[in-house]
Design a protein around this motif. Structure first.
Motif, PDB file in Angstrom:
ATOM      1  N   PRO A  12       0.824  -1.218   0.000  1.00  0.00           N
ATOM      2  CA  PRO A  12       0.000   0.000   0.000  1.00  0.00           C
ATOM      3  C   PRO A  12       0.853   1.262   0.000  1.00  0.00           C
ATOM      4  N   SER A  13       0.291   2.343  -0.506  1.00  0.00           N
ATOM      5  CA  SER A  13       1.017   3.608  -0.536  1.00  0.00           C
ATOM      6  C   SER A  13       1.107   4.249   0.844  1.00  0.00           C
ATOM      7  N   ASN A  14       0.201   3.877   1.744  1.00  0.00           N
ATOM      8  CA  ASN A  14       0.162   4.445   3.086  1.00  0.00           C
ATOM      9  C   ASN A  14      -0.048   3.345   4.118  1.00  0.00           C
ATOM     10  N   LYS A  15       0.492   3.569   5.301  1.00  0.00           N
ATOM     11  CA  LYS A  15       0.405   2.598   6.387  1.00  0.00           C
ATOM     12  C   LYS A  15      -0.949   2.711   7.099  1.00  0.00           C
ATOM     13  N   THR A  16      -1.476   1.564   7.540  1.00  0.00           N
ATOM     14  CA  THR A  16      -2.713   1.504   8.307  1.00  0.00           C
ATOM     15  C   THR A  16      -2.463   0.636   9.539  1.00  0.00           C
ATOM     16  N   ASP A  17      -2.714   1.170  10.720  1.00  0.00           N
ATOM     17  CA  ASP A  17      -2.577   0.412  11.966  1.00  0.00           C
ATOM     18  C   ASP A  17      -3.965   0.165  12.542  1.00  0.00           C
ATOM     19  N   ILE A  18      -4.239  -1.087  12.920  1.00  0.00           N
ATOM     20  CA  ILE A  18      -5.551  -1.468  13.442  1.00  0.00           C
ATOM     21  C   ILE A  18      -5.365  -2.178  14.774  1.00  0.00           C
ATOM     22  N   LYS A  19      -6.141  -1.772  15.763  1.00  0.00           N
ATOM     23  CA  LYS A  19      -6.150  -2.447  17.059  1.00  0.00           C
ATOM     24  C   LYS A  19      -7.594  -2.770  17.399  1.00  0.00           C
ATOM     25  N   MET A  20      -7.819  -3.991  17.889  1.00  0.00           N
ATOM     26  CA  MET A  20      -9.161  -4.417  18.283  1.00  0.00           C
ATOM     27  C   MET A  20      -9.127  -4.927  19.709  1.00  0.00           C
ATOM     28  N   TYR A  21     -10.172  -4.627  20.441  1.00  0.00           N
ATOM     29  CA  TYR A  21     -10.349  -5.185  21.773  1.00  0.00           C
ATOM     30  C   TYR A  21     -11.847  -5.188  22.072  1.00  0.00           C
ATOM     31  N   TYR A  22     -12.247  -5.918  23.114  1.00  0.00           N
ATOM     32  CA  TYR A  22     -13.667  -6.027  23.411  1.00  0.00           C
ATOM     33  C   TYR A  22     -13.882  -6.313  24.891  1.00  0.00           C
ATOM     34  N   ASN A  23     -15.117  -6.063  25.329  1.00  0.00           N
ATOM     35  CA  ASN A  23     -15.593  -6.524  26.625  1.00  0.00           C
ATOM     36  C   ASN A  23     -16.912  -7.242  26.349  1.00  0.00           C
ATOM     37  N   ASN A  24     -17.741  -7.504  27.331  1.00  0.00           N
ATOM     38  CA  ASN A  24     -18.987  -8.230  27.086  1.00  0.00           C
ATOM     39  C   ASN A  24     -20.060  -7.398  26.397  1.00  0.00           C
ATOM     40  N   GLU A  25     -19.843  -6.096  26.249  1.00  0.00           N
ATOM     41  CA  GLU A  25     -20.854  -5.239  25.636  1.00  0.00           C
ATOM     42  C   GLU A  25     -20.477  -4.680  24.268  1.00  0.00           C
ATOM     43  N   PHE A  26     -19.180  -4.408  24.058  1.00  0.00           N
ATOM     44  CA  PHE A  26     -18.774  -3.704  22.846  1.00  0.00           C
ATOM     45  C   PHE A  26     -17.524  -4.300  22.214  1.00  0.00           C
ATOM     46  N   LEU A  27     -17.455  -4.153  20.894  1.00  0.00           N
ATOM     47  CA  LEU A  27     -16.222  -4.374  20.145  1.00  0.00           C
ATOM     48  C   LEU A  27     -15.663  -2.986  19.869  1.00  0.00           C
ATOM     49  N   TYR A  28     -14.406  -2.775  20.224  1.00  0.00           N
ATOM     50  CA  TYR A  28     -13.733  -1.500  19.990  1.00  0.00           C
ATOM     51  C   TYR A  28     -12.663  -1.712  18.919  1.00  0.00           C
ATOM     52  N   VAL A  29     -12.630  -0.828  17.944  1.00  0.00           N
ATOM     53  CA  VAL A  29     -11.622  -0.900  16.898  1.00  0.00           C
ATOM     54  C   VAL A  29     -11.013   0.488  16.746  1.00  0.00           C
ATOM     55  N   SER A  30      -9.699   0.548  16.811  1.00  0.00           N
ATOM     56  CA  SER A  30      -8.972   1.796  16.640  1.00  0.00           C
ATOM     57  C   SER A  30      -8.149   1.687  15.365  1.00  0.00           C
TER      58      SER A  30
END
Length: 188
Positions: A12-30
């Motif tokens: 890719p021409s540009n970098k992409t950083d992805i982080k995922m985490y969760y608890n019992n209520e939500f999926l969080y993605v940064s």
């Protein structure tokens, strides 16, 4: 992530950083999307107006989740550089139904090296079976308008049939699903 277009399997021409985490209520993605700020394309628009606000009109990022890991169905969550949201369901491995609307959250920020997105997706808007160490199908898609460049975690050439059946895998999901009902209304 690798290029899908214009040069499949290229860097890719540009970098992409992805982080995922969760608890019992939500999926969080940064998601941190590196890019020269002068090349980011912004387009305001209405919720769920993918063809007018996203498709070749602005920079955007999509998270797709096959929560049943059936290789046939998935949820899609798109956010563009202006913070506009769009969501949909893919069924039968290739057909998109954008009439599905979930109540989920996102926030877009300008950062020194480009832009970033934070997703907060409630598990109660998703359907999935409850079991320990659940496996989900997963893909990430990024579009950079300046280069007309599509980037994906799992590059699928246009010549290959299917979408969901090609996803990568997210292992070890262990959550308890809580039932609730949400309504979203749109003014006409």
């Amino acid at each position: 992530l690798v290029q899908v277009s214009p040069d499949i399997n290229s860097k890719p021409s540009n970098k992409t950083d992805i982080k995922m985490y969760y608890n019992n209520e939500f999926l969080y993605v940064s998601v941190k999307l590196d890019q020269n700020k002068n090349t980011i394309s912004f387009k305001s628009g209405e919720y769920d107006d993918f063809s007018g606000t996203f498709d070749s009109s602005s920079d955007y990022f999509i998270l797709e989740l096959d929560t049943f890991h059936d290789h046939e169905t998935s949820y899609g969550f798109a956010v563009n550089s202006s913070g506009v949201q769009s969501d949909y369901i893919i069924y039968d491995d290739e057909f998109i139904d954008d009439s599905w609307n979930g109540l989920w959250y996102s926030s877009v920020q300008s950062v020194e090296s480009g832009w970033s997105i934070e997703y907060k997706i409630p598990f109660n808007i998703l359907r999935f079976s409850i079991s320990e160490n659940k496996t989900w199908g997963l893909d990430f898609i990024r579009y950079i308008k300046n280069n007309n460049e599509y980037i994906s975690w799992v590059p699928i050439p246009d010549t290959k049939p299917g979408i969901v059946s090609h996803y990568g895998h997210l292992y070890g999901i262990d959550i308890t699903q809580k039932k609730s009902t949400h309504f979203r209304f749109h003014a006409i």
